[in-house]
Design an enzyme around this catalytic site. Structure first.
Site, PDB file in Angstrom:
ATOM      1  N   SER A   1       0.808  -1.224   0.000  1.00  0.00           N
ATOM      2  CA  SER A   1       0.000   0.000   0.000  1.00  0.00           C
ATOM      3  C   SER A   1       0.838   1.269   0.000  1.00  0.00           C
ATOM      4  CB  SER A   1      -0.882  -0.024   1.249  1.00  0.00           C
ATOM      5  OG  SER A   1      -1.418   1.246   1.501  1.00  0.00           O
TER       6      SER A   1
ATOM      7  N   GLU B   1       0.203   3.611   1.771  1.00  0.00           N
ATOM      8  CA  GLU B   1       0.285   4.053   3.179  1.00  0.00           C
ATOM      9  C   GLU B   1       1.674   3.783   3.758  1.00  0.00           C
ATOM     10  OE1 GLU B   1      -2.100   5.553   5.536  1.00  0.00           O
ATOM     11  OE2 GLU B   1      -2.744   6.175   3.552  1.00  0.00           O
TER      12      GLU B   1
ATOM     13  N   TYR C   1      -1.517   0.433  10.647  1.00  0.00           N
ATOM     14  CA  TYR C   1      -1.790  -0.228   9.358  1.00  0.00           C
ATOM     15  C   TYR C   1      -0.578  -0.099   8.432  1.00  0.00           C
ATOM     16  CZ  TYR C   1      -3.644  -0.829   4.611  1.00  0.00           C
ATOM     17  OH  TYR C   1      -3.830  -1.221   3.298  1.00  0.00           O
TER      18      TYR C   1
END
Ligand code: NAP
Ligand code: F7E
Length: 338
Positions: free
Chosen positions: A128, A130, A152
């Site tokens: 991801s 992120e 996360y």
């Protein structure tokens, strides 16, 4: 005649799982989905794409090593797509250990299953953007160092490196897709795009008055999930495993997203409907995500087809249709009850 290729997909009940299942079925694959036990597994997304009867479901949980080994042993897939995760960033501050367990360690369990059962199985890991978090470079490419800003993001960094590690340690064909935000009418309602488009549809239909949001200035590189699943498949068709950024190379603010969505239903004074609510701010924010997908474009021949405006408008239109259908169903059942 040769047998169809078989793919095992974790997270098949999620947004990407549904689009990937549809994509692989169209390519002639046998698709097996790993689902965790539930009294009523949600097959709604697969049903909305009309493929719920075309996939085989097997029970398994990313928290349970044995169940994944069992599924791989029984199904002997040629390709393994690991899409399952606790994927909602704010939730990861509430459940950091569980997020690490599924989103991080779960990846090792998948890789271990492949290593033990059949190291020839090709593996895709849903990494991801992120992981870039507090970005160290703009735009972000495969060379940009990671600086995750949530439990996360931290778990995804672990998943990324264990995928690289199994490639280097055991020669597995394991690849990371570093996917930037991708959305669709099947997106979960808690994510910003769907939260906005479903609220806009309800406001336009007179079913809701206000929309409560957090940081309107955060920027994201938003693409269409239907385009992104093709990139996952392309990665596993390469002779050599590798890691690829998948993005549109455009960034937009949450504010722009809100404006485009309201404009689609003819509302220009959208500020009248939006309330800023501190509950939706995050302990640490990712302010500026914009991907550089040059490597995917040149090596995989992949590029996105749906742009930001097309995406938001598609989602608003589908939410209007969806809410209208629900209203009609409610009227119909009221009439039946009367
Ligand atoms: P999603 O809609 O939230 O779907 C997550 C899936 O994971 C669901 O099918 C869920 O099953 C399953 N799952 C969760 N915990 C599990 C467990 N312990 N065992 C087995 N299955 C479990 O996510 P998505 O948007 O499709 O994203 C797919 C993957 O890409 C995720 O790994 C996400 O982190 C990653 N990713 C997403 C984006 C994006 O913008 N969408 C961007 C980059 C990376 P239930 O139905 O049982 O809950
Ligand atoms: O937030 C801001 C919020 O929750 C986007 C996941 O698929 O993509 C997703 O993670 C932005 C953030 O997605 C609200 O602060 C403002 O800056 O839609 P989101 P995300 O956190 O970017 C990545 C790539 C993944 O890997 C994840 O799995 O929108 N924002 N107001 C808000 N966000 C939400 N959810 N709700 C608000 O009210």
């Amino acid at each position: 005649m040769s047998r169809p290729k078989k793919a095992l997909v974790t997270g098949i009940t999620g947004q990407d799982g549904a689009y990937l299942a549809q994509f692989l079925l169209r390519k002639g694959y046998e698709v097996v989905g790993l689902v965790r036990r539930s009294s009523s597994p949600s097959l709604e997304r697969l049903a909305r794409l009309g493929v719920q009867n075309d996939v085989k479901l097997v029970e398994g949980d990313l928290g349970d090593q044995y169940s994944i080994i069992n599924a791989v042993q029984a199904e002997q897939p040629a390709e393994f797509y690991n899409l399952a995760a606790q994927s909602f960033v704010p939730e990861s501050w509430k459940t950091p250990v569980q997020t690490g367990e599924f989103t991080g360690l779960g990846v090792t369990r998948c890789l271990e299953a492949i290593r033990c059962v059949n190291p020839e199985i090709r593996f895709y890991q849903a990494s991801s953007s992120e992981m870039y978090g507090k970005v160290l470079e703009v735009p972000q490419s495969e060379e940009t160092p990671f600086y995750p800003r949530s439990p996360y993001g931290v778990a995804k960094v672990y998943g990324y490196w264990i995928t690289v590690n199994y490639r280097e340690s055991y020669g597995l064909h394991s690849s990371n897709g570093i996917l930037f935000n991708h959305e669709s009418p099947l997106r979960g309602h808690e994510f910003i795009t769907r939260k906005v488009t479903s609220a806009v549809a309800r406001i336009a239909l007179g079913l809701q008055q206000e929309l409560r949001l957090g940081n309107l200035e955060a920027r994201r590189d938003w693409g269409f999930a239907g385009d992104y699943v093709e990139a996952m498949w392309l990665m596993l068709q390469q002779d050599e495993p590798d890691d690829f950024v998948i993005s549109t190379n455009e960034t937009h603010t949450v504010r722009e997203l809100v404006e485009v969505a309201f404009r689609r239903v003819g509302i220009t004074d959208w500020e009248q409907h939006v309330v800023i609510d501190p509950r939706f701010y995050r302990p640490a924010e990712v302010d500026l995500l914009i991907g550089d997908a040059t490597k995917a474009r040149t090596r995989l021949g992949w590029s996105p087809k749906v742009d930001f405006h097309g995406l938001v408008e598609m989602m608003v239109d589908e939410d209007i249709a969806w809410e209208t259908e629900r209203m009609q169903l409610a009227i119909h059942s009221d009439r039946l009850a009367a």
